[in-house]
Scaffold this active site. Structure first.
Site, PDB file in Angstrom:
ATOM      1  N   THR A  23       0.865  -1.198  -0.018  1.00  0.00           N
ATOM      2  CA  THR A  23      -0.057   0.030   0.009  1.00  0.00           C
ATOM      3  C   THR A  23       0.849   1.183   0.032  1.00  0.00           C
ATOM      4  O   THR A  23       0.599   2.258  -0.881  1.00  0.00           O
ATOM      5  CB  THR A  23      -0.905   0.077   1.313  1.00  0.00           C
ATOM      6  OG1 THR A  23      -1.496  -1.301   1.553  1.00  0.00           O
ATOM      7  CG2 THR A  23      -1.733   0.954   1.253  1.00  0.00           C
ATOM      8  N   HIS A  48      -8.402   0.115   2.540  1.00  0.00           N
ATOM      9  CA  HIS A  48      -8.326  -1.361   2.644  1.00  0.00           C
ATOM     10  C   HIS A  48      -9.592  -2.316   2.499  1.00  0.00           C
ATOM     11  O   HIS A  48      -9.879  -3.448   2.990  1.00  0.00           O
ATOM     12  CB  HIS A  48      -7.751  -1.742   3.969  1.00  0.00           C
ATOM     13  CG  HIS A  48      -6.138  -1.356   4.268  1.00  0.00           C
ATOM     14  ND1 HIS A  48      -5.202  -1.719   3.034  1.00  0.00           N
ATOM     15  CD2 HIS A  48      -5.598  -0.895   5.299  1.00  0.00           C
ATOM     16  CE1 HIS A  48      -4.092  -1.278   3.629  1.00  0.00           C
ATOM     17  NE2 HIS A  48      -4.193  -0.622   4.703  1.00  0.00           N
ATOM     18  N   SER A  64       5.002 -10.013   7.114  1.00  0.00           N
ATOM     19  CA  SER A  64       5.069  -8.604   7.035  1.00  0.00           C
ATOM     20  C   SER A  64       3.921  -8.028   8.153  1.00  0.00           C
ATOM     21  O   SER A  64       4.273  -7.118   9.024  1.00  0.00           O
ATOM     22  CB  SER A  64       4.621  -7.869   5.958  1.00  0.00           C
ATOM     23  OG  SER A  64       4.715  -6.548   5.805  1.00  0.00           O
ATOM     24  N   ARG A  71       9.983  -1.775   6.521  1.00  0.00           N
ATOM     25  CA  ARG A  71      10.600  -3.038   7.277  1.00  0.00           C
ATOM     26  C   ARG A  71      11.935  -3.528   6.451  1.00  0.00           C
ATOM     27  O   ARG A  71      12.901  -2.810   6.773  1.00  0.00           O
ATOM     28  CB  ARG A  71       9.693  -4.268   7.731  1.00  0.00           C
ATOM     29  CG  ARG A  71      10.271  -5.104   8.854  1.00  0.00           C
ATOM     30  CD  ARG A  71       9.306  -6.178   9.079  1.00  0.00           C
ATOM     31  NE  ARG A  71       9.081  -6.773   8.038  1.00  0.00           N
ATOM     32  CZ  ARG A  71       9.827  -8.116   7.537  1.00  0.00           C
ATOM     33  NH1 ARG A  71      10.504  -8.493   8.481  1.00  0.00           N
ATOM     34  NH2 ARG A  71       9.394  -8.825   6.454  1.00  0.00           N
ATOM     35  N   LYS A  72      11.547  -4.443   5.481  1.00  0.00           N
ATOM     36  CA  LYS A  72      12.494  -5.052   4.739  1.00  0.00           C
ATOM     37  C   LYS A  72      12.406  -4.662   3.220  1.00  0.00           C
ATOM     38  O   LYS A  72      13.456  -4.227   2.490  1.00  0.00           O
ATOM     39  CB  LYS A  72      12.885  -6.380   4.857  1.00  0.00           C
ATOM     40  CG  LYS A  72      13.548  -6.878   5.972  1.00  0.00           C
ATOM     41  CD  LYS A  72      13.948  -8.314   5.848  1.00  0.00           C
ATOM     42  CE  LYS A  72      14.436  -8.678   7.196  1.00  0.00           C
ATOM     43  NZ  LYS A  72      14.930 -10.240   7.054  1.00  0.00           N
ATOM     44  N   GLY A  73      11.161  -4.531   2.705  1.00  0.00           N
ATOM     45  CA  GLY A  73      10.858  -4.235   1.534  1.00  0.00           C
ATOM     46  C   GLY A  73      11.386  -5.486   0.203  1.00  0.00           C
ATOM     47  O   GLY A  73      12.022  -4.965  -0.681  1.00  0.00           O
TER      48      GLY A  73
END
Ligand code: A3P
Length: 309
Positions: free
Chosen positions: A62, A119, A149, A274-276
């Site tokens: 998103t 959402h 995630s 976070r990490k992507g």
């Protein structure tokens, strides 16, 4: 409104130390506040023909989709050195339908800013959207990465360590369809079926495709929402600049996204970055877990033409 909730199935998430309670309204789970926002939107939201809806299940990309769409529609005003994305979390720039209906109505009155995020599942979108010709973009993602995630986002949101929030339990709940906006499979299928009926209206974008080939997918996105790049813009590198501006590496390293907080509530902006990465699930799933969720998704999506692993 309060009466509605007394009659709804309710679930308190044990793996989050009972810090989150979800309600099942019209087949979808969410916290009370989000259901209330969705019901209010159903009752009062009037879509404008120029609106573009960015729809997603949480944790599917998103933030990335909103950033790209924002950079695309505002590129005549801002470039990569002046973009509001450099100093604001994108969620402050693109409002959520179920949280910020006032802001959207203000945009309708005061500006021609077209983006609205949600959402909400397709079946719970306000009638004025369903009946419109407005463009809808839906981003989706590998289920196993969504679970990981989602797990980290929720546990960090309620400030629990990994030891105190058992991943296995979060996984089992997800498999039962219980998580905010869940079940995931029903969320995707609502939009997928609608897109088969009216493909000109709904674009499906996959997180992993955006990762693999951001430039072509950004061009597709821009064209679909009615803001195509001209040949001159392409030559001048505008597409690549938008891709770089909105890359995980760039956004996650901005001060606002490293240390800022949401204007409403107390969530830290860093939780959206976070990490992507594609495939982080491999660091968390046992073979049994992989088999279980793959089987569920195969069964749920079987015969629909949608393939998702
Ligand atoms: P991970 O937790 O796997 O890192 P959402 O925006 O729907 O809440 O999804 C959040 C997920 O998208 C997180 O995934 C987050 O790191 C990732 N994400 C956020 N911004 C991104 C970007 N610009 N590019 C790629 N992934 C991004």
């Amino acid at each position: 409104m309060e009466d509605i909730f007394k009659r709804l199935p309710e679930h308190t998430c044990g793996w989050l130390a009972n810090k989150l309670t979800l309600y099942k309204y019209q087949d979808f789970w969410a916290v009370k506040q989000l259901h209330e926002g969705g019901i209010l939107a159903q009752q009062s939201f009037k879509a404008e023909p120029s609106d573009v809806f960015l729809c997603s299940f949480p944790k599917t990309g998103t933030t990335w989709l909103k950033s790209l769409a924002f950079a695309i529609v505002s590129r005549a005003k801002f470039d990569e050195s002046s973009s509001p994305l450099l100093t604001n979390l994108v969620h402050e720039c693109v409002p959520f339908l179920e949280r910020e209906i006032d802001k959207i109505e203000e945009n309708h009155k005061k500006s021609n800013f077209p983006l609205v995020a949600t959402h909400l599942p397709y079946s719970l979108l306000p009638e004025s959207i369903l009946a419109s010709d407005c463009k809808i973009v839906y981003i989706y993602r590998n289920t196993k990465d969504v679970i990981v995630s989602f797990y980290h986002f929720m546990r960090e949101a309620v400030k629990l360590s990994m030891e105190d929030a058992p991943f296995q339990e979060a996984f089992e709940e997800f498999c039962e369809g219980i998580c905010s906006s869940g079940p995931y499979w029903d969320h995707i299928l609502g939009y997928w079926k609608a897109s088969l009926e009216r493909p000109e209206r709904i674009l499906f974008l996959k997180y992993e495709d955006l990762k693999r080939d951001p430039a072509s997918n950004v061009k597709r996105l821009a064209e679909f929402i009615g803001y195509p790049f001209s040949a001159d813009e392409e030559k001048a590198g505008v597409v690549d600049n938008i891709v770089s501006l909105c890359s995980f590496e760039n956004l996650s390293n901005l001060e606002v996204n490293k240390s800022g907080k949401r204007k409403a509530g107390s969530l830290e902006n860093r939780l959206y970055f976070r990490k992507g990465k594609d495939g982080d699930w491999k660091n968390y799933f046992t073979d049994e877990m992989k088999e279980k969720i793959d089987k569920i998704m195969d069964e749920k999506l079987s015969g629909t033409g949608l393939v998702l692993n």
